[in-house]
Design a protein around this motif. Structure first.
Motif, mmCIF file in Angstrom:
data_model
loop_
_atom_site.group_PDB
_atom_site.id
_atom_site.type_symbol
_atom_site.label_atom_id
_atom_site.label_comp_id
_atom_site.label_asym_id
_atom_site.label_seq_id
_atom_site.Cartn_x
_atom_site.Cartn_y
_atom_site.Cartn_z
ATOM 1 N N ASP A 113 11.900 6.827 3.633
ATOM 2 C CA ASP A 113 10.975 7.582 4.494
ATOM 3 C C ASP A 113 11.469 7.597 5.928
ATOM 4 O O ASP A 113 10.687 7.549 6.872
ATOM 5 N N THR A 119 4.508 4.993 -0.315
ATOM 6 C CA THR A 119 4.892 5.513 0.995
ATOM 7 C C THR A 119 3.793 5.281 2.019
ATOM 8 O O THR A 119 4.055 4.830 3.137
ATOM 9 N N LYS A 175 9.828 9.930 8.672
ATOM 10 C CA LYS A 175 8.462 9.524 9.018
ATOM 11 C C LYS A 175 8.470 8.237 9.839
ATOM 12 O O LYS A 175 7.668 8.078 10.765
#
Length: 154
Positions: free
Chosen positions: A12, A130, A15
């Protein structure tokens, strides 16, 4: 606090970078020459292609108080000696209290694979994983902000 990311092992990544920048945290992303990533907002450290080259470079940059994101337990065990916070990509913090169990588990898995026994790998990453990871990361950033403000007031 600075955020050091093992770029080859952070699913990720974008992000994470956005969240870090939102909280004003400096980001250092470590990748080997086999990858191409461009982002002017962060520092990208290129490393030789090789088994431990990224890990060695990360260790050379780590400073007390930094945050490291990695899923490499070997790297984490060495990073703990530098008094840093380590967040696994699952969202779990790697600490002195759990590193021995994690390393033992890794070693036993290695032995099983060496004996050609079927070993279940990690669960496939999903939305819940996530979101948990990003919430835990944000908690660390908030804790850091609170500690910085307390230090200023003292």
């Amino acid at each position: 606090m600075r955020l050091l990311i093992d770029g080859d092992a952070c699913p990720d990544r974008q992000k994470v970078i956005e969240l870090a920048l939102h909280y004003g945290v400096e980001v250092l992303l470590f990748i080997d020459f086999a990858h191409v990533i461009e982002d002017e907002r962060i520092q990208i450290i290129m490393c030789e292609v090789g088994k431990d080259s990224v890990d060695q470079m990360i260790l050379s940059y780590l400073q007390e108080g930094d945050l490291l994101i990695s899923q490499d337990y070997g790297l984490a065990s060495l990073a703990l000696l530098k008094k840093v916070t380590i967040l696994h990509v699952s969202g779990k913090r790697i600490t002195e209290d759990n590193i021995n169990n994690l390393l033992t588990s890794r070693y036993l898995g290695h032995l099983s694979r060496k004996q050609h026994k079927h070993v279940k790998g990690p669960k496939k990453r999903n939305y819940r994983t996530t979101q948990f990871f990003l919430r835990e990361l944000e908690k660390i950033f908030i804790e850091n902000k609170i500690n910085e403000e307390k230090a200023i007031l003292e």
